[in-house]
Design a protein around this motif. Structure first.
Motif, PDB file in Angstrom:
ATOM      1  N   PHE A  59      -1.484   9.123   5.971  1.00 23.39           N
ATOM      2  CA  PHE A  59      -2.921   9.390   6.028  1.00 23.39           C
ATOM      3  C   PHE A  59      -3.514   9.470   4.610  1.00 23.39           C
ATOM      4  O   PHE A  59      -4.532   8.854   4.316  1.00 23.39           O
ATOM      5  CB  PHE A  59      -3.206  10.698   6.771  1.00 23.39           C
ATOM      6  CG  PHE A  59      -4.603  11.203   6.593  1.00 23.39           C
ATOM      7  CD1 PHE A  59      -5.666  10.625   7.273  1.00 23.39           C
ATOM      8  CD2 PHE A  59      -4.885  12.239   5.698  1.00 23.39           C
ATOM      9  CE1 PHE A  59      -6.963  11.073   7.076  1.00 23.39           C
ATOM     10  CE2 PHE A  59      -6.177  12.683   5.496  1.00 23.39           C
ATOM     11  CZ  PHE A  59      -7.224  12.103   6.189  1.00 23.39           C
ATOM     12  N   ALA A  60      -2.881  10.231   3.732  1.00 21.96           N
ATOM     13  CA  ALA A  60      -3.385  10.414   2.371  1.00 21.96           C
ATOM     14  C   ALA A  60      -3.439   9.089   1.631  1.00 21.96           C
ATOM     15  O   ALA A  60      -4.415   8.800   0.918  1.00 21.96           O
ATOM     16  CB  ALA A  60      -2.509  11.421   1.627  1.00 21.96           C
ATOM     17  N   ARG A  86      -5.888  11.148  -3.222  1.00 20.63           N
ATOM     18  CA  ARG A  86      -4.707  11.156  -2.359  1.00 20.63           C
ATOM     19  C   ARG A  86      -4.136  12.580  -2.243  1.00 20.63           C
ATOM     20  O   ARG A  86      -3.796  13.050  -1.170  1.00 20.63           O
ATOM     21  CB  ARG A  86      -3.648  10.189  -2.866  1.00 20.63           C
ATOM     22  CG  ARG A  86      -2.421  10.134  -1.947  1.00 20.63           C
ATOM     23  CD  ARG A  86      -1.338   9.147  -2.388  1.00 20.63           C
ATOM     24  NE  ARG A  86      -0.978   9.312  -3.789  1.00 20.63           N
ATOM     25  CZ  ARG A  86      -1.209   8.412  -4.739  1.00 20.63           C
ATOM     26  NH1 ARG A  86      -1.784   7.265  -4.456  1.00 20.63           N
ATOM     27  NH2 ARG A  86      -0.862   8.640  -5.984  1.00 20.63           N
ATOM     28  N   ALA A  89      -6.434  14.692  -0.061  1.00 13.77           N
ATOM     29  CA  ALA A  89      -6.283  14.306   1.346  1.00 13.77           C
ATOM     30  C   ALA A  89      -4.964  14.825   1.912  1.00 13.77           C
ATOM     31  O   ALA A  89      -4.906  15.308   3.044  1.00 13.77           O
ATOM     32  CB  ALA A  89      -6.363  12.781   1.483  1.00 13.77           C
ATOM     33  N   GLN A 123      -7.788   7.822  -7.820  1.00 13.94           N
ATOM     34  CA  GLN A 123      -7.170   7.570  -6.521  1.00 13.94           C
ATOM     35  C   GLN A 123      -6.028   8.568  -6.280  1.00 13.94           C
ATOM     36  O   GLN A 123      -5.842   9.034  -5.167  1.00 13.94           O
ATOM     37  CB  GLN A 123      -6.650   6.131  -6.424  1.00 13.94           C
ATOM     38  CG  GLN A 123      -6.127   5.808  -5.035  1.00 13.94           C
ATOM     39  CD  GLN A 123      -5.848   4.325  -4.862  1.00 13.94           C
ATOM     40  OE1 GLN A 123      -6.224   3.521  -5.700  1.00 13.94           O
ATOM     41  NE2 GLN A 123      -5.187   3.975  -3.776  1.00 13.94           N
ATOM     42  N   THR A 172      -3.607   5.970   2.920  1.00 16.00           N
ATOM     43  CA  THR A 172      -4.626   5.099   3.520  1.00 16.00           C
ATOM     44  C   THR A 172      -6.033   5.585   3.165  1.00 16.00           C
ATOM     45  O   THR A 172      -6.895   4.794   2.779  1.00 16.00           O
ATOM     46  CB  THR A 172      -4.458   5.066   5.056  1.00 16.00           C
ATOM     47  OG1 THR A 172      -3.134   4.649   5.363  1.00 16.00           O
ATOM     48  CG2 THR A 172      -5.453   4.121   5.700  1.00 16.00           C
ATOM     49  N   PHE A 173      -6.239   6.891   3.311  1.00 16.86           N
ATOM     50  CA  PHE A 173      -7.565   7.454   3.034  1.00 16.86           C
ATOM     51  C   PHE A 173      -7.974   7.211   1.589  1.00 16.86           C
ATOM     52  O   PHE A 173      -9.091   6.754   1.317  1.00 16.86           O
ATOM     53  CB  PHE A 173      -7.578   8.962   3.328  1.00 16.86           C
ATOM     54  CG  PHE A 173      -8.888   9.607   3.001  1.00 16.86           C
ATOM     55  CD1 PHE A 173      -9.948   9.554   3.893  1.00 16.86           C
ATOM     56  CD2 PHE A 173      -9.082  10.255   1.781  1.00 16.86           C
ATOM     57  CE1 PHE A 173     -11.166  10.134   3.587  1.00 16.86           C
ATOM     58  CE2 PHE A 173     -10.294  10.832   1.468  1.00 16.86           C
ATOM     59  CZ  PHE A 173     -11.341  10.779   2.370  1.00 16.86           C
ATOM     60  N   SER A 174      -7.095   7.496   0.635  1.00 13.88           N
ATOM     61  CA  SER A 174      -7.454   7.344  -0.780  1.00 13.88           C
ATOM     62  C   SER A 174      -7.734   5.886  -1.118  1.00 13.88           C
ATOM     63  O   SER A 174      -8.673   5.587  -1.859  1.00 13.88           O
ATOM     64  CB  SER A 174      -6.362   7.916  -1.686  1.00 13.88           C
ATOM     65  OG  SER A 174      -5.165   7.191  -1.546  1.00 13.88           O
ATOM     66  N   GLN A 231      -8.797   3.446   0.989  1.00 12.86           N
ATOM     67  CA  GLN A 231     -10.066   3.041   1.600  1.00 12.86           C
ATOM     68  C   GLN A 231     -11.259   3.706   0.897  1.00 12.86           C
ATOM     69  O   GLN A 231     -12.301   3.073   0.696  1.00 12.86           O
ATOM     70  CB  GLN A 231     -10.071   3.388   3.085  1.00 12.86           C
ATOM     71  CG  GLN A 231      -9.158   2.507   3.905  1.00 12.86           C
ATOM     72  CD  GLN A 231      -9.153   2.907   5.370  1.00 12.86           C
ATOM     73  OE1 GLN A 231      -9.823   3.847   5.780  1.00 12.86           O
ATOM     74  NE2 GLN A 231      -8.390   2.164   6.164  1.00 12.86           N
ATOM     75  N   PHE A 232     -11.085   4.944   0.547  1.00 10.18           N
ATOM     76  CA  PHE A 232     -12.168   5.667  -0.132  1.00 10.18           C
ATOM     77  C   PHE A 232     -12.528   4.988  -1.455  1.00 10.18           C
ATOM     78  O   PHE A 232     -13.691   4.711  -1.733  1.00 10.18           O
ATOM     79  CB  PHE A 232     -11.748   7.128  -0.377  1.00 10.18           C
ATOM     80  CG  PHE A 232     -12.815   7.973  -1.001  1.00 10.18           C
ATOM     81  CD1 PHE A 232     -13.770   8.598  -0.226  1.00 10.18           C
ATOM     82  CD2 PHE A 232     -12.866   8.145  -2.388  1.00 10.18           C
ATOM     83  CE1 PHE A 232     -14.759   9.384  -0.805  1.00 10.18           C
ATOM     84  CE2 PHE A 232     -13.848   8.918  -2.974  1.00 10.18           C
ATOM     85  CZ  PHE A 232     -14.793   9.542  -2.170  1.00 10.18           C
TER      86      PHE A 232
END
Length: 185
Positions: A51-52, A32, A35, A28, A54-56, A58-59
């Protein structure tokens, strides 16, 4: 130049940051960092961080949940080499699927090719044997002629010419037999 992020290196072209990957980094964290590096040029620093994060999250959640169509892909490259008239079984089965009877045709072609190769080898052997036999016969005839010439010259009193004919003939014949013997080996 120092970075706001202690786990990043700074100094890439355009002032972008690149993630650093220490050995104890969790997946993760790596996601992150990637991202964040991707968003650096597009978003303000605080937005890029959100963004980084949240993205990591959710991914990783989607990947761990086994959601259909989402996950890691593995790319495997297999390299195979083949030599000979008959392809590997998988390839031959593929030919058979595309063109029924193709496998039999491939085997028939390979058999014809093998027969042609054997016939070619046999014809070459026969040719080589004929050439050797012709050489031996020619050498024997030359020897007889040289002996006859030397004998006739000696009989008529030309001893020096007779010795020269015998000497040249002997050297020539010995050379022919030595070459034929070397070619046999």
């Amino acid at each position: 130049m120092t970075s706001k992020h202690p786990d990043r290196d700074v100094g890439t072209p355009g002032g972008r940051t690149t993630p650093r990957a220490p050995e104890d980094t969790q997946p993760q964290d790596t996601i992150r960092d990637i991202a964040r590096a991707s968003a650096d040029d597009l978003l303000r620093p605080d937005e890029a961080d959100r963004f980084a994060e949240t993205f990591s999250r959710q991914f990783v959640n989607r990947m761990m949940s086994g959601e259909a169509g989402f996950g890691l892909a593995t790319i495997e490259m297999i390299e195979r080499h083949h030599a000979g008239p008959i392809p590997p079984a998988e390839t031959l089965a593929g030919y058979e699927d595309v063109v029924p009877g193709a496998a039999k045709r491939v085997f028939d072609m390979a058999e014809r090719d093998q027969e042609a190769f054997i016939e070619s080898q046999r014809a070459q052997q026969i040719s080589d044997n004929r050439f050797r036999l012709t050489s031996y016969i020619g050498g024997f005839i030359a020897l007889v002629l040289i002996l006859a010439t030397g004998s006739i010259l000696a009989f008529h009193g030309h001893e020096a010419s007779s010795l020269a004919a015998f000497g040249m003939g002997a050297v020539s014949i010995i050379g022919v037999f030595v070459n034929a013997w070397k070619q046999k080996k």
